[in-house]
Design an enzyme around this catalytic site. Structure first.
Site, PDB file in Angstrom:
ATOM      1  N   TYR A  89       0.957  -1.335  -0.115  1.00 53.71           N
ATOM      2  CA  TYR A  89      -0.019   0.321   0.000  1.00 53.71           C
ATOM      3  C   TYR A  89       0.646   1.181  -0.122  1.00 53.71           C
ATOM      4  O   TYR A  89       2.457   1.174   0.591  1.00 53.71           O
ATOM      5  CB  TYR A  89      -1.267  -0.157   1.005  1.00 53.71           C
ATOM      6  CG  TYR A  89      -0.569   0.267   2.558  1.00 53.71           C
ATOM      7  CD1 TYR A  89       0.253  -0.443   3.568  1.00 53.71           C
ATOM      8  CD2 TYR A  89      -0.378   1.631   3.109  1.00 53.71           C
ATOM      9  CE1 TYR A  89       1.237  -0.535   4.390  1.00 53.71           C
ATOM     10  CE2 TYR A  89      -0.046   2.014   4.439  1.00 53.71           C
ATOM     11  CZ  TYR A  89       0.733   0.626   4.966  1.00 53.71           C
ATOM     12  OH  TYR A  89       1.428   1.303   6.052  1.00 53.71           O
ATOM     13  N   ARG A  92       7.791   3.920  -4.951  1.00 50.10           N
ATOM     14  CA  ARG A  92       8.206   3.324  -3.723  1.00 50.10           C
ATOM     15  C   ARG A  92       7.169   1.911  -3.821  1.00 50.10           C
ATOM     16  O   ARG A  92       7.345   0.562  -3.348  1.00 50.10           O
ATOM     17  CB  ARG A  92       7.631   3.827  -2.603  1.00 50.10           C
ATOM     18  CG  ARG A  92       8.174   2.453  -0.620  1.00 50.10           C
ATOM     19  CD  ARG A  92       8.360   3.846  -0.129  1.00 50.10           C
ATOM     20  NE  ARG A  92       6.903   4.314   0.499  1.00 50.10           N
ATOM     21  CZ  ARG A  92       6.679   4.738   0.952  1.00 50.10           C
ATOM     22  NH1 ARG A  92       7.260   5.512   2.661  1.00 50.10           N
ATOM     23  NH2 ARG A  92       5.252   5.910   1.693  1.00 50.10           N
ATOM     24  N   ARG A 145      -8.537 -19.576  -1.019  1.00 52.75           N
ATOM     25  CA  ARG A 145      -7.516 -20.005  -0.004  1.00 52.75           C
ATOM     26  C   ARG A 145      -6.466 -21.005   0.020  1.00 52.75           C
ATOM     27  O   ARG A 145      -7.656 -22.063  -0.281  1.00 52.75           O
ATOM     28  CB  ARG A 145      -7.953 -19.654   1.791  1.00 52.75           C
ATOM     29  CG  ARG A 145      -7.448 -19.438   2.424  1.00 52.75           C
ATOM     30  CD  ARG A 145      -7.718 -19.207   3.755  1.00 52.75           C
ATOM     31  NE  ARG A 145      -6.657 -19.066   4.804  1.00 52.75           N
ATOM     32  CZ  ARG A 145      -5.318 -20.100   5.151  1.00 52.75           C
ATOM     33  NH1 ARG A 145      -5.305 -21.524   5.289  1.00 52.75           N
ATOM     34  NH2 ARG A 145      -4.874 -19.362   6.040  1.00 52.75           N
ATOM     35  N   HIS A 195      -2.290 -21.617   0.285  1.00 48.83           N
ATOM     36  CA  HIS A 195      -0.681 -20.186   1.139  1.00 48.83           C
ATOM     37  C   HIS A 195      -0.240 -19.649  -0.439  1.00 48.83           C
ATOM     38  O   HIS A 195      -0.449 -19.142  -0.833  1.00 48.83           O
ATOM     39  CB  HIS A 195       0.131 -20.903   1.646  1.00 48.83           C
ATOM     40  CG  HIS A 195      -0.516 -20.931   2.961  1.00 48.83           C
ATOM     41  ND1 HIS A 195      -1.881 -21.810   3.599  1.00 48.83           N
ATOM     42  CD2 HIS A 195      -0.309 -20.336   4.320  1.00 48.83           C
ATOM     43  CE1 HIS A 195      -2.042 -21.320   5.063  1.00 48.83           C
ATOM     44  NE2 HIS A 195      -0.916 -20.522   5.259  1.00 48.83           N
ATOM     45  N   LYS A 236       6.453  -2.401   1.734  1.00 46.61           N
ATOM     46  CA  LYS A 236       4.672  -1.081   2.544  1.00 46.61           C
ATOM     47  C   LYS A 236       3.660  -1.890   2.632  1.00 46.61           C
ATOM     48  O   LYS A 236       3.132  -2.245   1.574  1.00 46.61           O
ATOM     49  CB  LYS A 236       5.249  -0.132   1.642  1.00 46.61           C
ATOM     50  CG  LYS A 236       3.921   0.639   2.774  1.00 46.61           C
ATOM     51  CD  LYS A 236       4.235   2.233   2.768  1.00 46.61           C
ATOM     52  CE  LYS A 236       2.832   3.523   3.524  1.00 46.61           C
ATOM     53  NZ  LYS A 236       2.761   3.241   4.311  1.00 46.61           N
ATOM     54  N   GLU A 257      11.618   2.713  14.579  1.00 47.88           N
ATOM     55  CA  GLU A 257      11.104   3.614  13.882  1.00 47.88           C
ATOM     56  C   GLU A 257       9.181   3.373  14.833  1.00 47.88           C
ATOM     57  O   GLU A 257       9.696   2.692  15.573  1.00 47.88           O
ATOM     58  CB  GLU A 257      10.468   3.826  12.591  1.00 47.88           C
ATOM     59  CG  GLU A 257      10.027   1.659  12.258  1.00 47.88           C
ATOM     60  CD  GLU A 257      10.015   2.164  10.371  1.00 47.88           C
ATOM     61  OE1 GLU A 257       9.710   2.601   9.545  1.00 47.88           O
ATOM     62  OE2 GLU A 257       9.251   0.811  10.509  1.00 47.88           O
TER      63      GLU A 257
HETATM   64  N1  PDD Z   1       3.334   5.435   7.447  1.00 47.12           N
HETATM   65  N2  PDD Z   1       7.549   4.248   9.152  1.00 47.12           N
HETATM   66  C1  PDD Z   1       6.304   3.068   9.162  1.00 47.12           C
HETATM   67  C2  PDD Z   1       5.391   2.018   9.815  1.00 47.12           C
HETATM   68  C3  PDD Z   1       4.532   3.766   8.134  1.00 47.12           C
HETATM   69  O1  PDD Z   1       4.175   3.078   8.145  1.00 47.12           O
HETATM   70  C4  PDD Z   1       4.849   4.918   8.178  1.00 47.12           C
HETATM   71  C5  PDD Z   1       3.750   5.714   7.189  1.00 47.12           C
HETATM   72  C6  PDD Z   1       6.371   5.562   8.103  1.00 47.12           C
HETATM   73  C7  PDD Z   1       6.455   6.750   6.873  1.00 47.12           C
HETATM   74  O2  PDD Z   1       6.038   7.396   5.541  1.00 47.12           O
HETATM   75  P1  PDD Z   1       6.233   7.778   4.868  1.00 47.12           P
HETATM   76  O3  PDD Z   1       6.597   9.140   4.864  1.00 47.12           O
HETATM   77  O4  PDD Z   1       6.600   7.702   3.460  1.00 47.12           O
HETATM   78  O5  PDD Z   1       4.528   8.374   5.147  1.00 47.12           O
HETATM   79  C8  PDD Z   1       7.457   5.209   8.640  1.00 47.12           C
HETATM   80  C9  PDD Z   1       1.111   5.449   6.795  1.00 47.12           C
HETATM   81  C10 PDD Z   1       1.551   6.858   6.648  1.00 47.12           C
HETATM   82  C11 PDD Z   1       0.169   4.865   7.211  1.00 47.12           C
HETATM   83  O6  PDD Z   1       0.689   4.097   7.284  1.00 47.12           O
HETATM   84  O7  PDD Z   1      -1.214   5.438   7.319  1.00 47.12           O
END
Ligand code: PDD
Length: 278
Positions: free
Chosen positions: A33, A52, A100, A102, A147, A180
């Site tokens: 996402y 990304r 479903r 895997h 992501k 983070e």
């Molecule tokens: N999340 N680290 C994590 C784990 C995140 O989920 C996010 C952003 C960031 C910051 O990434 P960016 O600057 O590209 O938004 C760092 C989004 C906003 C969300 O999951 O809603």
């Protein structure tokens, strides 16, 4: 103005949108996402977000169902259709729909879902007074650079933090290295130098994080990407967290430890000024 969804070729009111019960995003969190904010109708740092998205897709061997150029067009149309001055665009691409099991077939076709909603309003005090964050153990997998929609550890830890009155949870390894937050990257400031963990497989390489590092270079603000310990974080002059939805929020407390003088500092303010006004 209407909250709007896009689902495999069609725009519909968000409340009418639904996904198939065999969608692998639902069954396995087998998907990726992006969250993009449009400022004054224009998606901010769009190319970086789409790059990304492509990288995440490649990392899980997912073939995008349409080209990046088409995704750009859909985003622009959706923002206009929904009509909010500041929209939050959510893009999710799941592996596709199959009974479903895997592993998946070679024929499976990815599902593209988007939602267009107003950007939530944040209390101004978050920015003017700063927030407290809670340290939590790093319990995630070793590909946090992807992501992925598999966010259960993030959900669990964010909820734990919020339930205890904190704004965010910060993942810290058993060796005491900070990574983070559950939805944001983190920066410390010591002697007017920005320090942020390196963009390796342990964190998401935030688009906001990269924007700040580029701006720091052009504004001659010292910055370094390196591992940072929890102790170092606690002794920083200033700390802030960053994400697309908030840009930057100062952190004034970590657990029960006050950062600096307990108020948002001048370097955080200077970095906040790098962003175009919303
Ligand atoms: N999340 N680290 C994590 C784990 C995140 O989920 C996010 C952003 C960031 C910051 O990434 P960016 O600057 O590209 O938004 C760092 C989004 C906003 C969300 O999951 O809603």
């Amino acid at each position: 103005m209407l909250e709007t969804a896009y689902l495999n070729n069609t725009f519909i009111p968000l409340t009418e949108a639904s996904v198939p019960i065999n969608d692998r995003g639902l069954l396995f969190a087998d998907g990726i996402y992006e969250v993009i904010i449009s400022r004054k109708g224009k998606p901010f740092l769009l190319d970086e977000h789409l790059a990304r998205l492509q990288k995440s897709a490649d990392a899980i061997s997912l073939k995008l169902p349409v080209s990046v150029a088409e995704i750009t067009e859909i985003i622009e149309t959706g923002i206009n259709k929904a009509g909010f001055s500041e929209s939050m665009v959510y893009i999710q691409i799941t592996r596709g729909t199959e009974p479903r099991r895997h592993n998946y077939s070679n024929e499976i076709r990815a599902n593209l879902i988007m939602t267009f909603r107003p950007q939530p309003e944040y209390a101004p005090e978050l920015f003017s007074q700063g927030v407290a964050i809670l340290s939590v153990p790093e319990i995630r997998w070793s590909r946090c650079d992807i992501k992925s929609t598999a966010l259960l550890p993030n959900v669990m830890m964010k909820q734990k933090a919020v339930d205890q009155g904190y704004h965010e949870a910060l993942f810290v390894t058993s060796e005491g290295i900070i990574r983070e937050c559950t939805t944001a990257n983190i920066f410390c400031i010591k002697n007017e130098t920005l320090i942020t963990p390196p963009a390796d497989q342990h964190i998401l390489n935030g688009i906001t994080r990269s924007f700040i590092l580029r701006q720091a270079t052009s504004h001659n603000l010292e910055h370094i990407e390196r591992d940072c310990s929890f102790n170092e974080l606690c002794q920083a002059d200033e700390v802030f967290i960053t994400s697309s939805t908030v840009d930057l929020i100062p952190v004034v407390k970590v657990d029960d430890i006050t950062i600096g003088n307990g108020r948002p500092g001048p370097v955080s303010q200077a970095v906040k000024n790098f962003f175009p006004t919303r």
